[in-house]
Design a protein around this motif. Sequence first.
Motif, mmCIF file in Angstrom:
data_model
loop_
_atom_site.group_PDB
_atom_site.id
_atom_site.type_symbol
_atom_site.label_atom_id
_atom_site.label_comp_id
_atom_site.label_asym_id
_atom_site.label_seq_id
_atom_site.Cartn_x
_atom_site.Cartn_y
_atom_site.Cartn_z
ATOM 1 N N ASN A 60 -1.394 -1.776 34.456
ATOM 2 C CA ASN A 60 -1.321 -0.562 35.266
ATOM 3 C C ASN A 60 -2.617 -0.256 36.000
ATOM 4 O O ASN A 60 -3.713 -0.522 35.479
ATOM 5 N N ILE A 61 -2.463 0.292 37.177
ATOM 6 C CA ILE A 61 -3.599 0.837 37.911
ATOM 7 C C ILE A 61 -3.300 2.308 38.196
ATOM 8 O O ILE A 61 -2.152 2.721 38.206
ATOM 9 N N HIS A 62 -4.325 3.074 38.412
ATOM 10 C CA HIS A 62 -4.132 4.500 38.670
ATOM 11 C C HIS A 62 -4.859 4.886 39.958
ATOM 12 O O HIS A 62 -5.625 5.845 40.002
ATOM 13 N N THR A 63 -4.562 4.117 40.978
ATOM 14 C CA THR A 63 -5.104 4.370 42.304
ATOM 15 C C THR A 63 -4.091 3.915 43.336
ATOM 16 O O THR A 63 -3.257 3.042 43.057
ATOM 17 N N LYS A 64 -4.147 4.501 44.508
ATOM 18 C CA LYS A 64 -3.292 4.078 45.622
ATOM 19 C C LYS A 64 -3.994 3.059 46.511
ATOM 20 O O LYS A 64 -3.422 2.581 47.487
ATOM 21 N N ASP A 65 -5.207 2.714 46.145
ATOM 22 C CA ASP A 65 -6.011 1.789 46.944
ATOM 23 C C ASP A 65 -5.839 0.372 46.401
ATOM 24 O O ASP A 65 -6.595 -0.072 45.543
#
Length: 273
Positions: free
Chosen positions: A18-23
């Motif tokens: 998982n990542i927690h950025t929109k970039d």
Amino acid sequence: MIGSIIGDIVGSIYEFDNIHTKDFELFTPAMSYTDDSILTFATAEWLLCGGSVARLYARYVAEYPAPMGNYGPMFEAWASEAAKGEIPAPYNSCGNGAAMRVGPVGWASDSLERTLELAEESASCTHNHPEGIKGAKAVAHSVFLARHGADAREIERVISREYGYDLSVPVSDLQRRYSWNGMDGSGNGGTCQDSVPQAISCALQAADFEDAVRNAISIGGDSDTIGCIAGSIAEPLFGVPLDIYRKAKTYLTPELIKILDKFEGKFGSMVPA
């Protein structure tokens, strides 16, 4: 239905990382369609050709036995038994598999009543738990509303009222509070009740289609499924940019593209000509 497929492909590498950025880069060579897309295509073929949706799900598992991320173990066991002949009984699942494969249903009828009947039929052959059926209906209902011109505020109002989902949590809060363990670690992100509301919110709070997909990936959890659900709603809500549509099709086999083209030819899409 291409919105479902795009969300799945983009989320494919983040399901267990998982990542927690929109970039992030929207498409990379490491991405692939997963079981979410495979079963979405099975739903599409059922809507095109009729017959038993359960048998189609089992057939697609046999034809695509090892997708990226694999199938859920209970579903895979069910499909294995179904491939032997008799369709097994459903197994009372509330998993979000019922909601990730239902996107095409929202395109297949101009009757809301019929749309919800089809959504329940698509879910209940495996996911016959009330929450599994509710999740499938909520997603199909959202797609139906967007197809018929409802804006994000109207969809939020209707879905919140009809299904009791809290769609008010901002994406910025979901990025901080949501995970595979649900909201604030108190749930299960693999279930409909702990992923469908979040996925719908990611679509409804977006500025455009790409933003909806980025929202979905950025909150973590079951990223490919949340992307698939959000993408299914974002397509009729915003339309899919042609460059994103064309890029997504490069990940698909000729056989899957044929089904996509046939489905869009019969039921439509929100992609510029």
